[in-house]
Structures are given as C-alpha cells and as structure tokens.
Write an enzyme that holds these catalytic residues in place. Structure first.
Site, PDB file in Angstrom:
ATOM      1  N   GLN A   1       1.324  -4.865   5.284  1.00 15.29           N
ATOM      2  CA  GLN A   1       0.731  -5.144   3.980  1.00 15.29           C
ATOM      3  C   GLN A   1       0.687  -6.649   3.716  1.00 15.29           C
ATOM      4  OE1 GLN A   1       3.009  -3.642   0.665  1.00 15.29           O
ATOM      5  NE2 GLN A   1       1.250  -3.566  -0.677  1.00 15.29           N
TER       6      GLN A   1
ATOM      7  N   TYR B   1       0.058  -8.566   0.819  1.00 17.25           N
ATOM      8  CA  TYR B   1      -0.085  -8.759  -0.628  1.00 17.25           C
ATOM      9  C   TYR B   1       0.657 -10.022  -1.074  1.00 17.25           C
ATOM     10  CZ  TYR B   1      -2.391  -4.436  -2.224  1.00 17.25           C
ATOM     11  OH  TYR B   1      -3.300  -3.452  -2.499  1.00 17.25           O
TER      12      TYR B   1
ATOM     13  N   GLU C   1       2.005   3.303  -3.500  1.00 15.03           N
ATOM     14  CA  GLU C   1       3.218   2.638  -3.035  1.00 15.03           C
ATOM     15  C   GLU C   1       4.410   3.034  -3.889  1.00 15.03           C
ATOM     16  OE1 GLU C   1       4.988  -1.866  -2.211  1.00 15.03           O
ATOM     17  OE2 GLU C   1       3.114  -1.609  -3.293  1.00 15.03           O
TER      18      GLU C   1
ATOM     19  N   ASN D   1      12.774  -4.713 -11.305  1.00 19.27           N
ATOM     20  CA  ASN D   1      13.312  -3.943 -12.425  1.00 19.27           C
ATOM     21  C   ASN D   1      13.119  -4.655 -13.752  1.00 19.27           C
ATOM     22  OD1 ASN D   1      14.046  -2.092 -10.531  1.00 19.27           O
ATOM     23  ND2 ASN D   1      16.234  -2.109 -10.991  1.00 19.27           N
TER      24      ASN D   1
END
Length: 398
Positions: free
Chosen positions: A126, A128, A244, A384
């Site tokens: 990936q 990103y 994801e 988070n």
C-alpha cells in the site's frame, strides 16, 4: 435485534473448524501460536490452501470468485481461524485493492489483476502514507505528471508494510497540485520492478523488518494503470479505507491471545505458585476479558444491523479504539507474567526450526517483541486520537 447465531451459522462454524483441522499446516499454526516470524512462503502456502477451497476472497462478489458469505459468516470464519492459529491474511491485495478494482476498475483491469490476486501471482503493498501525510492523507505530495501514455511518478511513501516482498503497489499520487487537496489525487497501480523504484527497510522497535520506505524517481507508469478518473482518486481512497478498517476490533485474535496468556500463566511460577493463582494478575486478566466480551457483544450488534442492511456509523471508531487497547493490554500482561524472561530474545529463536536451547521456554521467545510491535495498533488505520475526535463530533456534537 437478534445477536444469537442461527443453526445455519453454527453449522457453518463447524464446517470451518473441520476444514482448519484438516488443512491448516501444523508448522504454520505453531509459528502463529508462539508468535514466531512467518516467512513469505508461509503466507503463500496458506493463501493457496484457502484459494483451492474457494475461501480466500471472502469480501468479493461471487461472480469474481468471492464466497458469498454473510457478514456474520465472515466474522465466524475469522474467529475460528484465529483460534486455530491460522495466519492473518495479508490484506493489501485481496481485501484492499481488489475491492477498489472491482468497484472502479475497467473490465481489462478486472480481467488481469483479480485472477492474479486469487492465485498469488501478485503480492501487493500500500502506497498511502508519506513522511508528511499519514493521518492527514489528503496532504500526499508524491507527484504524477502525464506525458503521453505514461505518468511520471516522483516522491516517497513510508510505513509500507511488507513492501520488500511486493511486486505491485497501489498508490495515491497528486496529479493536480493546484486543486484542493482531496480533488487533485489519483489512484495508480504500479509495478514494483519498474526502473526508478527503490525500497529501504525501516527496522521497528522489536527489531523486525516489517515496514519500509519506497522512493519513486521518474517512474514511468502506463496510463491504463489509473483506476477510476484522474483527480478522483480520493473516492477510491475512501472506499478502500472502509475495507481496511473492517474487523479492526480483532475479536478472534484477542480471544486467541487471551487463551495463550492464560496458558502461560498456568506454567509460570510466582512465589512458588502458578502465576494464574496470583490475585492481582487474575483481576487484571478478568478485567481484560470483560472488556473483550463487551466489545464482542457490540460487534455482534453491528453485524446484526449490517445483516439487516444497516451501515456502521461512529460505533466503528469505538470498536477500533477498544479493540486496540485490549490487544495491547493482553500483550502487556504476557510480558509481565514472564518478568525478566520476556525481555531478552535471540533473533535465531524466532524461527520455528531453531534447534538450540531456548533461553526460558518456547513461549517466552516473542512476548517482548509482540509488546513492542503492538504499540502500532493505536496509530495505524486511523489513530485512536482521531477516532476519539470522530466520536466527539458525531456522537457528542462537540
């Protein structure tokens, strides 16, 4: 809202258990249970087994080789795999880029890439995150300039998980630097063997080579490797992230880890007694187990809603936050139970075939490394802190 499993679902669970008992290689399961390193070949062996059974692409439509499972059946499958010690699937191909290709790709892209994902010909990673664009993904700066029938790509990606094994990478690239951040991004499929691509390892706190930096220096990418429309890659990016973040609560993994923790606590001795008899440790394990039961119940409620056609909302952020905290707490308790035996580990002991004498016990090899590695859970997939901001806005109106 019915959160009890039906007879059909329980029969499916039994079918999965029988399959795992018969087909899951014992050496791979042993590595998973002991937290030892899995080689690329281990993942490929398990993928091939699932592919032969027709169970590899659980999230795909049936017409493209998917299972046709309900959301509850997918949950049961993942839980049983975790309990049996099966490796987690490397999701970048089958559960991330494949749904994007199915949704936004051309017929030619589907015909070429999907079979190669199913049979393991391609290993995807990936592209990103960048040094200045992680949680703020819309700030990507890797440029792609069109020249005739190619894009010329320059820039850098980071935290590229298992990029050292990949022969393909899906990338967010900036194709219009003058547009608003989300409006000038495109989604490209890039061959990792292309001239101008270099991969540099990032050794993490646990001493592992799991993530990488990937550099692009005038890399030529055919225009037909564009997925969707130019400058509309943000639509693909958001769609991929929904896949994801599916299952980030990690219920099955946490259950398996908790079972393993209790086994360790039965063998380890504190003040002449099994560690599991220590009142403070028992209290801490009970607290984690209660949190796990609560998040499992919440997950089942969301699955029941999804089964009826509903769409998960901000509660997905609650599952992500709580699930990551539970897995981190279990790894912390395993480290504490082992005490000084959890701290040292030898790299050669991480291989299941290691014939030398263990420093303490076979289960003491990996807890320190796992504890350090799992610090990442509260960061990736939307940190988070960001998940809490989502809850503050969506649920509390702050």
């Amino acid at each position: 809202m019915n959160i009890h499993f039906s007879e059909q679902e329980l029969a499916f669970r039994h079918e999965v258990r029988v399959f795992l008992e018969a087909e899951l290689p014992a050496d791979i399961a042993a590595k998973v249970r002991l937290g030892k390193k899995l080689a690329k070949q281990d993942h490929q062996r398990w993928q091939a087994i699932l592919h032969r059974r027709g169970w590899y692409a659980a999230n795909w439509p049936v017409e493209h080789g998917g299972t046709g499972w309900s959301v509850v059946e997918k949950h049961l499958f993942e839980e049983e795999c975790a309990a049996a010690g099966a490796p987690r699937l490397i999701s970048f191909g089958v559960n991330m880029v494949a749904p994007v290709i199915i949704k936004f790709g051309t017929e030619e892209q589907k015909a070429y890439y999907l079979p190669r994902i199913l049979d393991g010909s391609d290993w995807w990673c990936q592209g990103y995150s960048e040094p200045g664009a992680g949680s703020d993904l819309a700030s990507v700066k890797t440029r792609a300039v069109r020249e005739g029938e190619h894009y010329i790509v320059n820039g850098q990606k980071t935290w590229t998980t298992l990029g050292q094994h990949a022969n393909r990478i899906f990338c967010l690239v900036r194709t219009d630097p003058e547009a608003k951040p989300q409006a000038g991004i495109s989604f490209l499929l890039i061959d990792m063997d292309s001239p101008g691509i270099s991969v540099q390892p990032i050794i993490t706190l646990d001493g592992a080579h799991e993530v990488n930096e990937v550099f692009f220096d005038n890399v030529r990418v055919p225009v037909e490797n564009l997925v969707g429309q130019e400058n509309d890659g943000w639509t693909c990016a958001k769609y991929l992230l929904t896949h994801e973040r599916t299952g980030q609560a990690g219920i099955g993994i946490s259950k398996a880890a908790l079972t393993h923790l209790k086994e360790i606590a039965r063998y380890e001795v504190i003040d002449g007694r099994p560690a599991l008899e220590d009142p403070l440790l028992r209290q801490r394990i009970a607290e984690v187990e209660m949190r796990l039961m609560a998040v499992e119940m919440s997950t089942l409620r969301i699955l029941a809603r999804a089964q009826a056609g509903g769409v998960p909302g901000a509660e997905s952020s609650i599952l992500k936050i709580t699930g990551s905290e539970i897995r981190q707490a279990i790894s912390d308790l395993a480290r504490r139970v082992l005490g000084p035996h959890a701290l040292p580990f030898l790299a050669e002991e991480m291989a299941l075939e290691h014939e030398g004498e263990s420093l303490h016990a076979d289960y003491s090899v990996s807890p320190a490394a796992q504890y350090l590695n799992l610090r990442k859970l509260s960061i990736y997939g939307g940190s988070n802190e960001i998940q809490k901001n989502i809850l503050a806005k969506a649920q509390l109106g702050l």
